[in-house]
Design an enzyme around this catalytic site. Structure first.
Site, short mmCIF file in Angstrom:
data_model
loop_
_atom_site.label_atom_id
_atom_site.label_comp_id
_atom_site.label_asym_id
_atom_site.label_seq_id
_atom_site.Cartn_x
_atom_site.Cartn_y
_atom_site.Cartn_z
N ASP A 1 -73.11 0.92 10.92
CA ASP A 1 -72.90 2.07 11.82
C ASP A 1 -73.03 3.35 10.99
O ASP A 1 -74.01 3.52 10.27
CB ASP A 1 -71.54 1.90 12.53
N HIS B 1 -72.78 -4.75 18.64
CA HIS B 1 -72.78 -3.68 17.64
C HIS B 1 -71.99 -4.02 16.38
O HIS B 1 -72.30 -3.53 15.30
CB HIS B 1 -72.22 -2.40 18.26
#
Length: 325
Positions: free
Chosen positions: A101, A300
């Site tokens: 991320d 994610h």
């Protein structure tokens, strides 16, 4: 197997809390939003067992690390500087850097700016993105009734008020909604926040915890953000345009160290507009990209959702680097 130990390290004018395990070549693990060193809990032991010194800091603004007040103290130059300073504090001339991320953004740029110190890079979820031709916030989606979540995060205080109302609910909702376990209900407007509404409005409340997240895991994250709030992490987003200005001298520069990219095929980041083209051309910007691994059904939170596959891929890549020396 022993557990990671934690200590405070002085770097780049601040103190970072680091979790570390193992001996051998140094591997730095940079987390994203809204997380902490703990997002690498499955990697620290695996890397240590494979013969590496794994170090996962609470990044600037998170966990037990320092949280400077000024928004402008969260630029990419500060964040990469923290990692260079961490190498110095650990008396390591070089390291391999991995990030997920926002941590991936730091890792890619550490490899871009200091290939002498970061000799290989592993990016999870977020690929290297070359400098845009225009100010990033000017390119973000907005409609008459909604705006991209990164625009919603820009104004200090607004997102904090929403996310800090109940940190446990916030973290639980975010970890579920962006995972491969959540139904893909927001495909048409990925990451859009209604005007006058909140970020969590479009996030479906989880029916229960996904199998990769325990109550203890949730307790840890919730406790951290209950104590620190979310300003530190949100301030990274508030430097997106400033980073673009600062990176002007490096426009067009390519990452020249060996690289690995891992993502889930259900990651919302992979579905962002234009991402398909970026991924198709990633080898042009990262010429030594060794592999792109897309994990089926993974969302994610790559290294938390699929620890075994991520560990195997990372260790294979790291060992291949050693064999080539």
């Amino acid at each position: 197997m022993s557990k990671p130990t934690q200590r405070m390290v002085e770097t780049n004018g601040i103190r970072l809390n680091v979790a570390e395990q193992g001996d051998g070549p140094l591997v730095l693990l940079c987390h994203g939003f809204p997380e902490s060193w703990y997002s690498w809990r499955h990697q620290l032991g695996a890397l240590a067992a494979a013969g590496f010194h794994a170090v996962a800091p609470d990044m600037r603004g998170y966990g037990r690390s320092d949280r400077p007040e000024a928004v402008e103290e969260y630029t990419l130059f500060h964040l990469v500087g923290d990692m260079v300073g961490l190498l110095d504090a650990l008396e390591a001339p070089t390291a391999i850097i991995a990030g997920h991320d926002w941590g991936a953004v730091v890792a890619w740029h550490a490899a871009l700016l200091r290939p002498d110190r970061f000799q290989a890079v592993i990016g999870l979820s977020v690929p290297f993105r070359p400098r845009a031709k225009a100010r990033p916030t000017s390119l973000m989606p907005r409609t008459t009734d909604s705006q991209f979540y990164q625009l919603y995060f820009q104004q200090p205080g607004i997102a904090e008020a929403e996310l800090e109302r109940d940190p446990r609910t916030t973290v639980r909702a975010m970890l579920y909604a962006a995972s491969g376990d959540a139904p893909n209900t927001n495909a048409g407007g990925i990451g859009m926040v209604p005007h006058g509404g909140g970020f969590l409005q479009a996030v479906e409340a989880p029916p229960g915890l996904p199998p990769w997240l325990s109550q203890g895991d949730l307790d840890f994250y919730a406790g951290e953000f209950q104590r620190t709030g979310f300003s530190g992490g949100l301030n990274w987003y508030r430097n997106i345009d400033r980073n673009w200005e600062l990176m002007a001298p490096f426009a067009g520069a390519r990452i020249k160290v060996p690289a690995l990219y891992i993502a889930g095929d259900r990651d919302l980041v992979v579905a962002f507009p234009g991402m398909d083209q970026l991924l198709a051309n990633l080898g042009n910007f990262v010429p030594q990209l060794r592999d792109m691994l897309m994990l089926p059904g993974c969302g994610h939170w790559t290294q938390q959702e699929r620890p075994d596959e991520v560990n195997a891929a990372m260790i294979h890549f790291l060992r291949s680097l050693r064999e080539q020396r």
